[in-house]
Design a protein around this motif. Structure first.
Motif, PDB file in Angstrom:
ATOM      1  N   ILE A   1      53.745 -11.368 -77.273  1.00  0.00           N
ATOM      2  CA  ILE A   1      53.199 -12.471 -77.642  1.00  0.00           C
ATOM      3  C   ILE A   1      53.882 -13.204 -76.123  1.00  0.00           C
ATOM      4  CG2 ILE A   1      53.437 -14.618 -78.743  1.00  0.00           C
ATOM      5  CD1 ILE A   1      51.738 -12.501 -80.044  1.00  0.00           C
ATOM      6  N   PRO A   2      53.010 -13.700 -75.412  1.00  0.00           N
ATOM      7  CA  PRO A   2      53.440 -14.737 -74.189  1.00  0.00           C
ATOM      8  C   PRO A   2      54.236 -15.955 -74.669  1.00  0.00           C
ATOM      9  CG  PRO A   2      51.167 -15.181 -74.437  1.00  0.00           C
ATOM     10  CD  PRO A   2      51.629 -13.989 -75.376  1.00  0.00           C
TER      11      PRO A   2
ATOM     12  N   ALA B   1      55.272 -23.820 -81.861  1.00  0.00           N
ATOM     13  CA  ALA B   1      56.671 -23.380 -81.421  1.00  0.00           C
ATOM     14  C   ALA B   1      56.779 -22.159 -82.518  1.00  0.00           C
ATOM     15  CB  ALA B   1      57.414 -24.505 -82.099  1.00  0.00           C
ATOM     16  N   THR B   2      57.044 -21.015 -81.766  1.00  0.00           N
ATOM     17  CA  THR B   2      57.086 -19.798 -82.142  1.00  0.00           C
ATOM     18  C   THR B   2      58.374 -18.973 -82.054  1.00  0.00           C
ATOM     19  OG1 THR B   2      54.599 -19.438 -81.653  1.00  0.00           O
ATOM     20  CG2 THR B   2      55.805 -17.487 -82.335  1.00  0.00           C
ATOM     21  N   GLY B   3      58.923 -18.767 -83.458  1.00  0.00           N
ATOM     22  CA  GLY B   3      60.274 -18.289 -83.395  1.00  0.00           C
ATOM     23  C   GLY B   3      60.338 -16.806 -83.752  1.00  0.00           C
ATOM     24  N   ALA B   4      61.589 -16.181 -84.146  1.00  0.00           N
ATOM     25  CA  ALA B   4      61.565 -14.868 -84.749  1.00  0.00           C
ATOM     26  C   ALA B   4      60.521 -14.612 -85.747  1.00  0.00           C
ATOM     27  CB  ALA B   4      62.981 -14.645 -85.087  1.00  0.00           C
ATOM     28  N   HIS B   5      60.595 -15.333 -86.960  1.00  0.00           N
ATOM     29  CA  HIS B   5      59.622 -15.277 -87.887  1.00  0.00           C
ATOM     30  C   HIS B   5      58.110 -14.950 -87.490  1.00  0.00           C
ATOM     31  CE1 HIS B   5      57.326 -16.958 -91.560  1.00  0.00           C
ATOM     32  NE2 HIS B   5      57.531 -15.802 -91.646  1.00  0.00           N
ATOM     33  N   GLY B   6      57.538 -15.884 -86.327  1.00  0.00           N
ATOM     34  CA  GLY B   6      56.373 -15.579 -86.062  1.00  0.00           C
ATOM     35  C   GLY B   6      56.037 -14.571 -84.973  1.00  0.00           C
ATOM     36  N   LEU B   7      56.964 -14.028 -84.337  1.00  0.00           N
ATOM     37  CA  LEU B   7      57.008 -12.850 -83.491  1.00  0.00           C
ATOM     38  C   LEU B   7      56.811 -11.444 -84.230  1.00  0.00           C
ATOM     39  CD1 LEU B   7      59.367 -14.020 -80.726  1.00  0.00           C
ATOM     40  CD2 LEU B   7      56.851 -13.816 -80.640  1.00  0.00           C
TER      41      LEU B   7
ATOM     42  N   ARG C   1      48.493 -12.207 -85.081  1.00  0.00           N
ATOM     43  CA  ARG C   1      48.712 -11.897 -83.690  1.00  0.00           C
ATOM     44  C   ARG C   1      47.522 -12.305 -82.835  1.00  0.00           C
ATOM     45  NH1 ARG C   1      51.790  -8.115 -81.500  1.00  0.00           N
ATOM     46  NH2 ARG C   1      51.668  -7.174 -79.517  1.00  0.00           N
ATOM     47  N   GLU C   2      46.201 -12.036 -83.081  1.00  0.00           N
ATOM     48  CA  GLU C   2      45.211 -12.591 -82.358  1.00  0.00           C
ATOM     49  C   GLU C   2      45.225 -14.040 -82.289  1.00  0.00           C
ATOM     50  OE1 GLU C   2      41.817 -11.145 -84.489  1.00  0.00           O
ATOM     51  OE2 GLU C   2      42.112  -8.971 -83.795  1.00  0.00           O
ATOM     52  N   ILE C   3      45.517 -14.728 -83.599  1.00  0.00           N
ATOM     53  CA  ILE C   3      45.643 -16.307 -83.359  1.00  0.00           C
ATOM     54  C   ILE C   3      46.804 -16.802 -82.240  1.00  0.00           C
ATOM     55  CG2 ILE C   3      46.483 -18.157 -84.655  1.00  0.00           C
ATOM     56  CD1 ILE C   3      45.172 -16.964 -87.136  1.00  0.00           C
ATOM     57  N   LEU C   4      47.817 -16.157 -82.212  1.00  0.00           N
ATOM     58  CA  LEU C   4      48.774 -16.654 -81.195  1.00  0.00           C
ATOM     59  C   LEU C   4      48.375 -16.262 -79.892  1.00  0.00           C
ATOM     60  CD1 LEU C   4      52.366 -15.573 -82.693  1.00  0.00           C
ATOM     61  CD2 LEU C   4      51.121 -17.825 -82.933  1.00  0.00           C
ATOM     62  N   LEU C   5      47.735 -15.260 -79.739  1.00  0.00           N
ATOM     63  CA  LEU C   5      47.092 -14.726 -78.214  1.00  0.00           C
ATOM     64  C   LEU C   5      45.984 -15.681 -78.050  1.00  0.00           C
ATOM     65  CD1 LEU C   5      47.229 -10.838 -78.438  1.00  0.00           C
ATOM     66  CD2 LEU C   5      48.604 -12.323 -77.200  1.00  0.00           C
TER      67      LEU C   5
ATOM     68  N   PRO D   1      52.955 -18.383 -91.092  1.00  0.00           N
ATOM     69  CA  PRO D   1      51.966 -18.217 -90.477  1.00  0.00           C
ATOM     70  C   PRO D   1      50.718 -19.220 -90.690  1.00  0.00           C
ATOM     71  CG  PRO D   1      51.669 -16.397 -91.665  1.00  0.00           C
ATOM     72  CD  PRO D   1      52.919 -17.122 -92.099  1.00  0.00           C
ATOM     73  N   LYS D   2      50.926 -19.777 -91.899  1.00  0.00           N
ATOM     74  CA  LYS D   2      49.643 -20.736 -92.320  1.00  0.00           C
ATOM     75  C   LYS D   2      49.358 -21.701 -91.404  1.00  0.00           C
ATOM     76  CE  LYS D   2      48.062 -23.588 -96.270  1.00  0.00           C
ATOM     77  NZ  LYS D   2      48.317 -24.188 -97.823  1.00  0.00           N
ATOM     78  N   GLN D   3      50.297 -22.347 -90.849  1.00  0.00           N
ATOM     79  CA  GLN D   3      49.889 -23.549 -89.968  1.00  0.00           C
ATOM     80  C   GLN D   3      49.214 -23.217 -88.531  1.00  0.00           C
ATOM     81  OE1 GLN D   3      53.610 -25.545 -88.474  1.00  0.00           O
ATOM     82  NE2 GLN D   3      54.483 -23.764 -87.595  1.00  0.00           N
ATOM     83  N   GLU D   4      49.570 -21.794 -88.014  1.00  0.00           N
ATOM     84  CA  GLU D   4      48.723 -21.475 -86.909  1.00  0.00           C
ATOM     85  C   GLU D   4      47.156 -21.133 -87.164  1.00  0.00           C
ATOM     86  OE1 GLU D   4      53.073 -21.064 -86.008  1.00  0.00           O
ATOM     87  OE2 GLU D   4      51.928 -20.679 -87.803  1.00  0.00           O
ATOM     88  N   ALA D   5      46.835 -20.674 -88.588  1.00  0.00           N
ATOM     89  CA  ALA D   5      45.649 -20.253 -88.775  1.00  0.00           C
ATOM     90  C   ALA D   5      44.868 -21.619 -89.167  1.00  0.00           C
ATOM     91  CB  ALA D   5      45.740 -19.544 -90.132  1.00  0.00           C
ATOM     92  N   PHE D   6      45.700 -22.502 -89.785  1.00  0.00           N
ATOM     93  CA  PHE D   6      45.080 -23.850 -90.095  1.00  0.00           C
ATOM     94  C   PHE D   6      44.637 -24.460 -88.596  1.00  0.00           C
ATOM     95  CE2 PHE D   6      45.145 -28.421 -90.799  1.00  0.00           C
ATOM     96  CZ  PHE D   6      44.555 -28.579 -92.053  1.00  0.00           C
ATOM     97  N   ALA D   7      45.431 -24.456 -87.721  1.00  0.00           N
ATOM     98  CA  ALA D   7      45.124 -25.200 -86.505  1.00  0.00           C
ATOM     99  C   ALA D   7      43.943 -24.284 -85.816  1.00  0.00           C
ATOM    100  CB  ALA D   7      46.384 -24.926 -85.564  1.00  0.00           C
TER     101      ALA D   7
END
Length: 252
Positions: A12-13, A38-44, A54-58, A168-174
């Motif tokens: 993840i960049p 704002a991505t920490g160890a949990h998200g990574l 992973r696709e969402i973060l990318l 990871p709910k908030q990233e999918a929501f966004a």
């Protein structure tokens, strides 16, 4: 986000500079729905175990390093200027920086009443312009009516939407919301909402700097967080060590 502005951590960049540097480039001139997390160890770690996440973060425009472990790894990989971009700090600094501008904000997240309480904090303490709030009901990510939520946001003429849900709910929501909104940024900042209204106590700065905030939060909310951290901390170390053994640690 320009590749030169990031460092690859577990695929993840992550942004390689500071919050203040990032905020300088924020504007509301175009409605691009840029998603920021704002991505920490949990998200990574979750991104390693869950390909969809992973696709969402990318797909996001920017992933900010929310925790010190990510910053330490980034510095080992050559990003010597990398600093922690803690979600609550990113939220506050952006609010303060926009106080004398025409940037408008929409708050989406938290339990009932949290977003409204945060609106008062942002207006009275930070001087920000909050044009709307919404508390999402407790549903599965796929069950929200994103078109309806987006209509409320679009009518408010917000420039930045802040999402305060758990990862990871908030990233999918966004990601889903971005398909229907016409805003400049959608920013995922996790527990920032509860921190800023005083619902959850933040770790002292010295604890944050040594990378032990996870332990402080575990002590504050053991029932909710014990399972997360007993898995995440060892896995974050293991996955990075595995990359080092395989010779992939320093590859972009």
């Amino acid at each position: 986000m320009n590749k030169n502005d990031t460092v690859n951590i577990l695929g993840i960049p992550l942004y390689r500079y500071s919050i203040s540097t990032f905020i300088k480039n924020i504007d509301n001139k175009s409605k691009e729905n840029k998603c920021i997390s704002a991505t920490g160890a949990h998200g990574l770690v979750t991104s390693v175990r869950d390909n969809r996440f992973r696709e969402i973060l990318l797909s996001f425009n920017t992933n900010l390093p929310d925790g010190m472990p990510g910053v330490w790894v980034g510095r080992l990989k050559g990003a010597k200027e990398m600093k922690r971009c803690y979600g609550p700090d990113f939220f506050e600094e952006t609010m303060r920086a926009s106080a004398n501008s025409n940037l408008t904000h929409y708050l989406c997240g938290g339990n009932e009443g949290v977003a409204d309480s945060l609106k008062e904090v942002c207006e009275n303490k930070f001087g920000a312009n909050i044009v709307g709030t919404f508390c999402p009901p407790f549903l599965q990510v796929k069950d929200y009516d994103y078109e309806e939520i987006a209509e409320q946001i679009n009518q408010s003429n917000a420039d930045i939407v802040w999402i305060g849900l758990s990862s990871p709910k908030q990233e999918a929501f966004a990601s889903n919301l971005s398909k229907f909104t016409s805003v400049s940024y959608i920013c995922c900042v996790g527990a920032a909402f509860d921190f800023h209204i005083g619902n959850v106590k933040q770790a002292p700065n010295w604890i944050q700097k040594i990378g032990m905030e996870w332990f402080f939060r575990l002590l504050m909310e053991p029932k909710r967080l014990w399972k997360r951290y007993i898995e995440i901390v060892p896995l974050f170390i293991y996955y990075n060590f595995a990359e080092l053994i395989k010779g992939n640690f320093f590859k972009d």
